[in-house]
Design a protein around this motif. Structure first.
Motif: not given
Length: 154
Positions: A111-116
Motif C-alpha cells: 500500500i502506498e502512503v501518500k505524503g511525506d
C-alpha cells in the motif's frame, strides 16, 4: 498502437538517447505496461507475463535488461520486499522523495502512503548532523486490514 502521448514519448527518447539507448518497440511495450500498471508494484516476471501478450516475441532477458535501463534513467524505482522479490514502480517526478510503503507480512499486499511523513525528522537530522538528505526509502511491515480482520476471527 502506443498508449503514451507524444510528449512523454519524446521525453523518453531524449532520456534514452542521452544514455546511449534507443526506444525500441519492445522497450516501448514494457514502458507502456509500467505506465498502465501504476500503483501495482510489479515484479519482472509479472511484467513479462503481461507484456508477452501484446508482444509474444519478447524474452524475459529483454524485460530484465529494460528494467535495469529504466532504473538507470530514473524512470522507475526498485522496491525490495521481505519476500526477496524486487518490484518496480513508476518514478513520480512530482515527489521530492519516494513515497512510503506499507507491506503486509501475511499476504504481501503493498500500500502506498501518500505524503511525506518525515519532513520534520529530516530537518532535525540535517541540522544535528550537518548532513544534506536528498532522498529516503521507508517501508513499514505489518498486517493489512483484511489480514488483521482474519487474525481476529481465527
Amino acid at each position: 498502437m502506443s498508449q503514451l502521448d507524444d510528449k512523454v514519448k519524446e521525453e523518453l527518447k531524449i532520456k534514452l538517447k542521452d544514455k546511449g539507448y534507443k526506444l525500441t518497440p519492445q522497450r516501448m511495450a514494457i514502458i507502456e505496461i509500467i505506465y498502465k500498471s501504476q500503483g501495482e508494484h510489479l515484479t519482472a516476471e509479472e511484467l513479462y507475463d503481461i507484456v508477452k501478450v501484446p508482444c509474444p516475441e519478447i524474452g524475459l532477458a529483454t524485460v530484465y535488461r529494460t528494467i535495469q535501463m529504466l532504473e538507470e534513467i530514473e524512470l522507475i524505482n526498485k522496491l525490495t520486499l521481505q519476500d526477496g522479490c524486487n518490484r518496480y514502480e513508476l518514478n513520480n517526478e512530482d515527489e521530492v522523495h519516494q513515497h512510503h510503503h506499507l507491506i503486509c507480512k501475511n499476504c504481501g499486499k503493498v500500500i502506498e502512503v501518500k505524503g511525506d511523513l518525515l519532513d520534520s525528522i529530516e530537518e532535525s537530522i540535517e541540522k544535528e548532523y550537518k548532513f544534506k538528505i536528498e532522498n529516503h526509502k521507508v517501508k513499514f511491515f505489518g498486517l493489512c486490514e483484511e489480514c488483521s480482520e482474519e487474525d481476529l476471527t481465527s
